[in-house]
Design an enzyme around this catalytic site. Structure first.
Site, PDB file in Angstrom:
ATOM      1  CD  GLU A   1      -3.069  -1.065   2.253  1.00 35.04           C
ATOM      2  OE1 GLU A   1      -2.702  -1.362   3.180  1.00 35.04           O
ATOM      3  OE2 GLU A   1      -4.206  -0.601   2.051  1.00 35.04           O
TER       4      GLU A   1
ATOM      5  CD  GLU B   1      -3.645  -5.975   3.705  1.00 34.68           C
ATOM      6  OE1 GLU B   1      -3.624  -6.703   2.485  1.00 34.68           O
ATOM      7  OE2 GLU B   1      -2.806  -4.921   3.587  1.00 34.68           O
TER       8      GLU B   1
END
Ligand code: NAI
Length: 692
Positions: A114, A134
């Site tokens: 990210e 995730e």
């Protein structure tokens, strides 16, 4: 003055070097550069320097050691997160007014990826892997991953990538448009040059400013359906799809805020807690403090004895692990079939472009098949996978003992048999270890490494090290009938059989446990693996059965009717077309008669009772294994059940599940089961489940 380094400012976990007018921000937080709080602080400070220093035109962010950033620091996730949080770091990158290039090598996962998506460009070394795993931890990317990734790859591809947690190799990521380049040689120099080039162009390339590629509604719909199916409707998967959907419907700042809110909510929910527990239990499983300082024996050549289902799978696994492999069987036809299974496996992988021709050739070159026992002398390690029969295995180990070179590791893949009795057939029981693979052996990661009474520490260390090289998830077990997994599974199945006798039918038990999250209910599993082997085993052990133990004869009666499961078209279910299972009135009759013959008045069992009793039986057996020292840690048991027996990962495992019930309730539960099931259930042992 290329690559000239002037001035080094060190902050906790982050240091800045200068490459002329480019700041090289290096994250140095061993072992994997997790984006811990001090690293985030260091990054914000470094970006402040970049913004203020007029001598700098841009920056490169890279990792020291073997990876970029392997992810967030999971230990932080169970509590309030410290500031600055990752979105703030990324906002600092996007707001610094100068181009920032991410130079990726090794792993760039989760928060690390990210962060890279928050940069103006991403260059990577060839062996880099990127991904957003995730959802496998019960959360969603919470630092813009669900908003920036779709702007690069489109909504459908982003759904696939985020919901599967897939790790994408650099070359593929380049094709997808996630990377701006793959750099063979000097990644740092290339990234600095790229930053300089962007600075000279005077424009930023922030992903947040890109328009969302026009999507194909049918592809998005298909990706959504596939993700929900594969993710078994887990909350994190649904949330990830919703969050990615925001990229199309909502201005980015509002979408980022909503993504963060969803992330925070999931982070403290029970599923994420259980998944983090399982993550740490898996990491701890291979740790053996007692083996500190013990060196594993060098292993290059492995002989696999028995070319059946397991032997050929083990051979593939060993070839994939880089070993030289000799496959051996006494029966030339069985050997030829096993050899062909291995070769077919590689041709089909090459055909599906999952293996390059060169890689396939390498593996095939390292592979040989023979019926000549004397060739065992070439092996550093022998893995036996012949029939599950003690006398056969002892005979085989006697032969191995006569041929194998001194110091070779001798492993057995037995599922249930007494490893000490097998080792006792040799003059070197110290070299014997159990390596219990799960089927299919080249696919399943779990590997029980069984320590016999005489197993030498360096033999055990060699078993563990080999498991690591095979890419397996090893769990050490003591020598006892069924080791950890099969033993707990047997207790679970027995409890399910009790429930058949008391009033339930196979389809009710299966659907209750599938609703809990098991991949398949116990009776569907039994039909798939076949009822006959266990039947034979029960008959051979009939004389030694504890007369006080409750014995359910329903499976015996089914076998007497020739119902051995799927392979005979009938077992606990009927398989009219050979595939789809259906409840069978004949089975209900057998079950009703079994209850009547014991004078049991059948009653309705609801799903909650079925789930609770099946899981409690597992927890009780887990406590027994801990009491007997067969399992070292409660977490090991949970790792085995989740990775080898389809226990839902998001429930943590049977011990974790039992702990959530609390001691008092568990004690009452055990009394209840003791009353129903006879000996073997004991409230006195449950405190062992809290160990470690
Ligand atoms: P299999 O019947 O498919 O293969 C056994 C092979 O061993 C046959 O090819 C046979 O010719 C060979 N063999 C038998 N006696 C031999 C001898 N004296 N010398 C050399 N070769 C001999 O059996 P499978 O399913 O591969 O199982 C093998 C072992 O793996 C058993 O101990 C079993 O309990 C264990 N295992 C099996 C699992 C499964 O799901 N099938 C899972 C985990 C372990």
């Amino acid at each position: 003055m290329n690559a000239a380094v002037a001035g080094v400012i060190a902050t906790n976990g982050v240091r800045i070097e200068r490459d002329g007018d480019v700041a090289v921000v290096i994250i140095d937080n061993p072992p994997v550069n997790a984006a811990s709080a001090h690293v985030r602080r260091g990054l914000v400070e470094a970006l402040g320097t970049l913004r203020q220093d007029i001598g700098l035109c841009g920056a490169v962010i890279m990792g020291a050691g073997s990876s970029f950033i392997a992810g967030s620091d999971l230990r932080e996730f169970g509590q309030a997160l410290q500031d600055p949080q990752l979105p703030e770091v990324i906002a600092a990158i996007e707001g610094c007014g100068k181009p920032v290039v991410a130079a990726l090598h090794g792993a760039a996962f989760g928060g690390g990826f990210e962060l890279a998506l928050g940069c103006d460009a991403r260059l990577a070394a060839p062996r880099t892997l990127v991904g957003l795993p995730e959802v496998t931890l019960g959360i969603i990317p919470g630092a813009g991953g669900t908003q920036r990734l779709p702007r690069l790859v489109g909504v459908a591809r982003a759904i696939r990538m985020v919901c599967s947690g897939e790790r994408v190799p650099a070359v593929q990521a380049l094709e997808l448009g996630v990377l701006d380049g793959v750099v063979e040689e000097d990644l740092r120099a290339a990234a600095c040059a790229h930053a300089r080039m962007l600075a000279a162009q005077g424009a930023r390339r922030r992903v947040r400013d890109l328009p969302l590629p026009v999507g194909d509604a049918a592809a998005i719909e298909a990706a959504t359906r596939a993700a929900l199916r594969a993710g078994r409707n887990q909350p994190a998967v649904r949330a990830a799809i919703d969050a990615i959907g925001l990229a199309a419907s909502t201005p980015i700042d509002a979408a980022l805020a909503e993504e963060r809110r969803m992330f925070q909510e999931l982070r403290i929910a029970p599923d994420a807690h259980a998944l983090r527990y399982q993550f740490f239990a898996e990491r701890d499983a291979a740790r053996q403090p007692a083996l500190a300082g013990v060196t594993a024996r060098p292993i290059r050549r492995i002989a696999v004895l028995g070319a059946g289902t397991m032997g050929s799978g083990i051979a593939i696994s060993a070839l994939d692990g880089g070993f030289e492999v000799l496959l051996l069987d006494q029966d030339p036809d069985a050997l030829a079939r096993g050899r062909q299974r291995v070769l077919d496996h590689y041709s089909s992988r090459a055909h599906a472009s999952r293996l390059e021709p060169g890689q396939m050739a390498q593996r095939v070159d390292r592979f040989a098949a023979t019926t000549a026992w004397e060739r065992l002398v070439e092996a550093d390690m022998v893995i036996e996978a012949v029939f599950e029969d003690l006398a056969v295995k002892q005979e085989v180990f006697r032969k191995i003992d006569a041929i194998a070179r001194p110091g070779a590791l001798l492993a057995s893949n037995t599922s249930y048999l007494d490893l000490d009795a097998i080792a006792g057939a040799t003059w070197r029981p110290q070299d014997v270890v159990g390596l219990h693979f799960f089927s299919p052996a080249h696919v399943m990661r779990l590997l029980e490494v069984v320590q016999g009474r005489a197993t030498a520490p360096d033999a055990l260390a060699t078993g563990l090290e080999t498991a690591r090289r095979l890419g397996k998830l090893p769990v050490v077990a003591g020598n006892a009938f069924g080791f950890i997994g099969n033993r707990i599974y047997a207790a679970y199945r027995r409890q399910c059989e009790f429930m058949l006798e008391e009033g339930a039918y196979p389809e009710q038990v299966d659907s209750a446990l599938e609703a809990f999250g098991f991949a398949m209910g116990p009776f569907a599993v039994a039909d798939m693996s076949g009822l006959d082997i266990a039947w034979r085993m029960r008959r051979s052990q009939a004389a030694s059965r504890d007369p006080g133990a409750r014995y359910v004869d329903i499976p015996d009666r089914l076998c007497e009717l020739g119902r051995f499961g799927r392979k005979t078209g009938a077992g606990y279910y009927a398989y009219a077309d050979g595939k789809d299972k259906a409840a069978d009135p004949l089975v209900a009759e057998v079950i009703d008669a079994a209850s009547a013959s014991k004078g049991i008045v059948r009653r309705r069992l609801d799903s909650t009772e079925i789930q609770r009793r099946a899981l409690l039986a597992m927890a009780n057996e887990a406590a027994l294994l801990l009491a007997d020292g067969v399992a070292q840690r409660p977490g090991d048991i949970d790792v085995v059940l989740v990775n080898g027996f389809g226990f839902p990962r998001w429930e943590g495992g049977p011990v974790y599940w039992a702990r959530q019930r609390g001691r008092d309730l568990l004690a009452t539960d055990m009394d209840f089961l003791a009353a129903l099931g006879g000996p073997g259930f004991d409230r006195g042992r449950i405190e062992l489940l809290d160990k470690g």
